[in-house]
Design an enzyme around this catalytic site. Sequence first.
Site, PDB file in Angstrom:
ATOM      1  N   GLY A  55       0.390  -1.367  -0.428  1.00 22.67           N
ATOM      2  CA  GLY A  55       0.135  -0.020  -0.195  1.00 22.67           C
ATOM      3  C   GLY A  55       1.043   1.756  -0.033  1.00 22.67           C
ATOM      4  O   GLY A  55       2.258   0.930   0.734  1.00 22.67           O
ATOM      5  N   ASN A  83      -1.354   7.133   1.879  1.00 19.68           N
ATOM      6  CA  ASN A  83      -0.708   8.401   2.619  1.00 19.68           C
ATOM      7  C   ASN A  83       0.200   8.174   3.632  1.00 19.68           C
ATOM      8  O   ASN A  83       0.981   8.481   3.766  1.00 19.68           O
ATOM      9  CB  ASN A  83      -1.701   9.223   2.891  1.00 19.68           C
ATOM     10  CG  ASN A  83      -2.531  10.102   2.822  1.00 19.68           C
ATOM     11  OD1 ASN A  83      -2.571  10.666   1.321  1.00 19.68           O
ATOM     12  ND2 ASN A  83      -4.271  10.446   2.780  1.00 19.68           N
ATOM     13  N   ILE A  84      -0.608   6.600   4.232  1.00 20.36           N
ATOM     14  CA  ILE A  84       0.091   5.680   5.023  1.00 20.36           C
ATOM     15  C   ILE A  84       1.292   5.459   4.936  1.00 20.36           C
ATOM     16  O   ILE A  84       2.518   4.989   5.145  1.00 20.36           O
ATOM     17  CB  ILE A  84       0.139   5.124   6.090  1.00 20.36           C
ATOM     18  CG1 ILE A  84      -1.834   5.286   7.098  1.00 20.36           C
ATOM     19  CG2 ILE A  84       0.445   4.732   7.382  1.00 20.36           C
ATOM     20  CD1 ILE A  84      -3.029   4.790   7.757  1.00 20.36           C
ATOM     21  N   ASP A 143       2.088  -1.699  -4.573  1.00 22.16           N
ATOM     22  CA  ASP A 143       1.010  -0.764  -4.620  1.00 22.16           C
ATOM     23  C   ASP A 143       0.241  -1.660  -5.743  1.00 22.16           C
ATOM     24  O   ASP A 143       1.170  -2.026  -6.879  1.00 22.16           O
ATOM     25  CB  ASP A 143       0.802   0.897  -4.846  1.00 22.16           C
ATOM     26  CG  ASP A 143      -0.847   0.997  -4.175  1.00 22.16           C
ATOM     27  OD1 ASP A 143      -1.766   0.281  -4.912  1.00 22.16           O
ATOM     28  OD2 ASP A 143      -0.799   1.672  -3.588  1.00 22.16           O
ATOM     29  N   ARG A 157     -15.099   2.321  11.357  1.00 20.65           N
ATOM     30  CA  ARG A 157     -14.084   1.979  11.368  1.00 20.65           C
ATOM     31  C   ARG A 157     -14.632   0.494  10.552  1.00 20.65           C
ATOM     32  O   ARG A 157     -14.486  -0.285   8.903  1.00 20.65           O
ATOM     33  CB  ARG A 157     -12.465   0.898  12.251  1.00 20.65           C
ATOM     34  CG  ARG A 157     -12.094   2.370  12.324  1.00 20.65           C
ATOM     35  CD  ARG A 157     -11.122   2.117  13.427  1.00 20.65           C
ATOM     36  NE  ARG A 157     -10.309   3.500  14.006  1.00 20.65           N
ATOM     37  CZ  ARG A 157     -10.785   4.072  15.149  1.00 20.65           C
ATOM     38  NH1 ARG A 157     -12.080   3.745  15.660  1.00 20.65           N
ATOM     39  NH2 ARG A 157      -9.682   5.181  15.201  1.00 20.65           N
ATOM     40  N   ILE A 214      -2.179  -2.583   9.558  1.00 21.69           N
ATOM     41  CA  ILE A 214      -2.638  -0.981  10.014  1.00 21.69           C
ATOM     42  C   ILE A 214      -3.972  -1.062   9.052  1.00 21.69           C
ATOM     43  O   ILE A 214      -4.909   0.120   9.993  1.00 21.69           O
ATOM     44  CB  ILE A 214      -1.471  -0.045   8.971  1.00 21.69           C
ATOM     45  CG1 ILE A 214      -0.872  -0.172   9.832  1.00 21.69           C
ATOM     46  CG2 ILE A 214      -2.466   1.718   9.934  1.00 21.69           C
ATOM     47  CD1 ILE A 214       0.891   0.782   9.582  1.00 21.69           C
ATOM     48  N   HIS A 241      -9.479  -1.456  18.516  1.00 20.47           N
ATOM     49  CA  HIS A 241      -9.025  -0.271  17.821  1.00 20.47           C
ATOM     50  C   HIS A 241     -10.561   0.233  16.643  1.00 20.47           C
ATOM     51  O   HIS A 241     -10.700   0.444  16.312  1.00 20.47           O
ATOM     52  CB  HIS A 241      -8.383  -0.310  16.157  1.00 20.47           C
ATOM     53  CG  HIS A 241      -7.678   0.704  15.943  1.00 20.47           C
ATOM     54  ND1 HIS A 241      -7.195   1.766  17.030  1.00 20.47           N
ATOM     55  CD2 HIS A 241      -7.973   1.364  14.941  1.00 20.47           C
ATOM     56  CE1 HIS A 241      -7.113   2.848  16.205  1.00 20.47           C
ATOM     57  NE2 HIS A 241      -7.188   2.709  14.363  1.00 20.47           N
TER      58      HIS A 241
HETATM   59  N1  NAD Z   1      -4.819   1.471  12.370  1.00 20.79           N
HETATM   60  C1  NAD Z   1      -4.759   2.005  12.899  1.00 20.79           C
HETATM   61  O1  NAD Z   1      -4.881   2.782  13.467  1.00 20.79           O
HETATM   62  C2  NAD Z   1      -4.892   3.396  11.246  1.00 20.79           C
HETATM   63  C3  NAD Z   1      -5.329   4.866  11.224  1.00 20.79           C
HETATM   64  C4  NAD Z   1      -4.978   5.242  10.355  1.00 20.79           C
HETATM   65  C5  NAD Z   1      -5.725   4.265   8.676  1.00 20.79           C
HETATM   66  N2  NAD Z   1      -5.964   3.258   9.111  1.00 20.79           N
HETATM   67  C6  NAD Z   1      -6.025   2.526   7.663  1.00 20.79           C
HETATM   68  O2  NAD Z   1      -5.548   2.085   6.694  1.00 20.79           O
HETATM   69  C7  NAD Z   1      -5.110   2.014   5.945  1.00 20.79           C
HETATM   70  C8  NAD Z   1      -4.508   2.463   4.296  1.00 20.79           C
HETATM   71  O3  NAD Z   1      -4.691   4.071   4.625  1.00 20.79           O
HETATM   72  P1  NAD Z   1      -4.046   5.581   4.287  1.00 20.79           P
HETATM   73  O4  NAD Z   1      -4.458   6.698   4.379  1.00 20.79           O
HETATM   74  O5  NAD Z   1      -2.666   5.278   3.776  1.00 20.79           O
HETATM   75  O6  NAD Z   1      -5.230   4.793   2.959  1.00 20.79           O
HETATM   76  P2  NAD Z   1      -4.792   5.809   1.223  1.00 20.79           P
HETATM   77  O7  NAD Z   1      -6.045   5.050   0.098  1.00 20.79           O
HETATM   78  O8  NAD Z   1      -4.181   6.417   1.152  1.00 20.79           O
HETATM   79  O9  NAD Z   1      -3.488   4.212   1.038  1.00 20.79           O
HETATM   80  C9  NAD Z   1      -4.434   3.105   0.385  1.00 20.79           C
HETATM   81  C10 NAD Z   1      -3.352   2.042  -0.587  1.00 20.79           C
HETATM   82  O10 NAD Z   1      -3.545   0.799  -0.908  1.00 20.79           O
HETATM   83  C11 NAD Z   1      -3.765   0.707  -2.109  1.00 20.79           C
HETATM   84  N3  NAD Z   1      -4.672  -0.700  -2.222  1.00 20.79           N
HETATM   85  C12 NAD Z   1      -5.605  -1.389  -2.763  1.00 20.79           C
HETATM   86  N4  NAD Z   1      -5.300  -2.443  -2.508  1.00 20.79           N
HETATM   87  C13 NAD Z   1      -4.479  -3.292  -2.378  1.00 20.79           C
HETATM   88  C14 NAD Z   1      -3.777  -4.012  -2.974  1.00 20.79           C
HETATM   89  N5  NAD Z   1      -4.737  -5.666  -2.924  1.00 20.79           N
HETATM   90  N6  NAD Z   1      -2.389  -4.527  -2.827  1.00 20.79           N
HETATM   91  C15 NAD Z   1      -1.584  -3.478  -2.324  1.00 20.79           C
HETATM   92  N7  NAD Z   1      -2.028  -2.074  -2.350  1.00 20.79           N
HETATM   93  C16 NAD Z   1      -3.447  -2.162  -2.292  1.00 20.79           C
HETATM   94  C17 NAD Z   1      -4.224   1.333  -2.653  1.00 20.79           C
HETATM   95  O11 NAD Z   1      -4.396   1.406  -4.065  1.00 20.79           O
HETATM   96  C18 NAD Z   1      -4.035   2.407  -1.366  1.00 20.79           C
HETATM   97  O12 NAD Z   1      -2.844   3.296  -2.282  1.00 20.79           O
HETATM   98  C19 NAD Z   1      -7.303   2.419   5.687  1.00 20.79           C
HETATM   99  O13 NAD Z   1      -7.824   0.846   5.950  1.00 20.79           O
HETATM  100  C20 NAD Z   1      -7.564   3.033   7.128  1.00 20.79           C
HETATM  101  O14 NAD Z   1      -8.292   2.770   7.436  1.00 20.79           O
HETATM  102  C21 NAD Z   1      -5.615   2.645  10.085  1.00 20.79           C
END
Ligand code: NAD
Length: 311
Positions: free
Chosen positions: A10, A13-14, A34, A91, A121, A178
């Site tokens: 992925g 953003n994260i 990705d 969530r 995550i 969470h």
């Molecule tokens: N655990 C926590 O505390 C916490 C905190 C914040 C966000 N999150 C979660 O983290 C996740 C990611 O957040 P983000 O802001 O980075 O989202 P984002 O949309 O910016 O990035 C997610 C990425 O995953 C990619 N993706 C989708 N399917 C895929 C696959 N099969 N293989 C590889 N990559 C794939 C997308 O193309 C995208 O670039 C979300 O589910 C969000 O809810 C968790």
Amino acid sequence: MTRKKIALIGAGNIGGELAMLAARRELGDVVLLDIPDKEGVAKGKALDIMQAGALDGFDANVLGTSDYADIDGADVVIVTAGIPRKPGMSRDDLLTINLGIMRSVAASVKEHAAGALVIVISNPLDAMVYEMKKITGFPRARVLGMAGALDSARFQCFIAEAIGVSVKAVNTLVLGGHGDTMVPCLSYCTVNGIPVTQLLDAATLDAIVERTRKGGGEIVGLMGTSAYFAPAAGAISMAESFLKAQRRLIACAAYLEGEYGYSDLYMGVPIIIGGDGLEKVVEVELSSDEKTALQSSVDAVRELIEAGSKL
Ligand SMILES: NC(=O)c1ccc[n+]([C@@H]2O[C@H](COP(=O)([O-])OP(=O)(O)OC[C@H]3O[C@@H](n4cnc5c(N)ncnc54)[C@H](O)[C@@H]3O)[C@@H](O)[C@H]2O)c1
């Protein structure tokens, strides 16, 4: 000597922030992966970070890709693949889409990085990390979820702000799932050893506990998408403790085998992360209110896992 290898599944953003932190701290070489449609984003962020390295002076290779062969032999895999929340979503609303994504990611991680420590995550976190463990079949020591580190950091910030002290003086612990049922533990919140209950009144503390529970939603409401700086910092602290065998005690989603009276589920508990991954689940005494709150959180997590098993 070869460098450690950190695979990030992925590149959103994260994922991008994880890549920057891992490279800047020279934890190892980074692979940012990705889906094929987003390969350009992964490659672009990788190049951008390499060029920041030339300015900041850090040595790490960052590779953008959509090919799982590039993560072969990774020491750490951090998974953010999936969709984040939009305003008004919980969530749990992400379950159906992200579960499908997690199943395919887990199968690829099993094939290409069978010796790695995996940190999940993606949300809903407790169900996603459960699925990762189920599909990879990796031992619990090597499949962890990142949530407690972030939730404890939020709690820590709010307490520091209310007292007017450095955030470095504050220690906090958040247990449970969470979600909005997480359990910020006032009994383990101290300011350089001083119980926080001696420094803030009950009404202020109640408001901080509530704000911590809703801390993710507060940011989604402001930005229209999930937080990413602090979530990435939370996962990097876990990865670093493993890669450097630091044995830090961090609240993480861990697979329980009887600890706290629960089995066969992932829940936020304090654990020691060392060179073997999860080395110990630390069991602490809880007040009766905290035990009741933890039970509600467990019920919510089990409900989610059950819903996932039907999909
Ligand atoms: N655990 C926590 O505390 C916490 C905190 C914040 C966000 N999150 C979660 O983290 C996740 C990611 O957040 P983000 O802001 O980075 O989202 P984002 O949309 O910016 O990035 C997610 C990425 O995953 C990619 N993706 C989708 N399917 C895929 C696959 N099969 N293989 C590889 N990559 C794939 C997308 O193309 C995208 O670039 C979300 O589910 C969000 O809810 C968790």
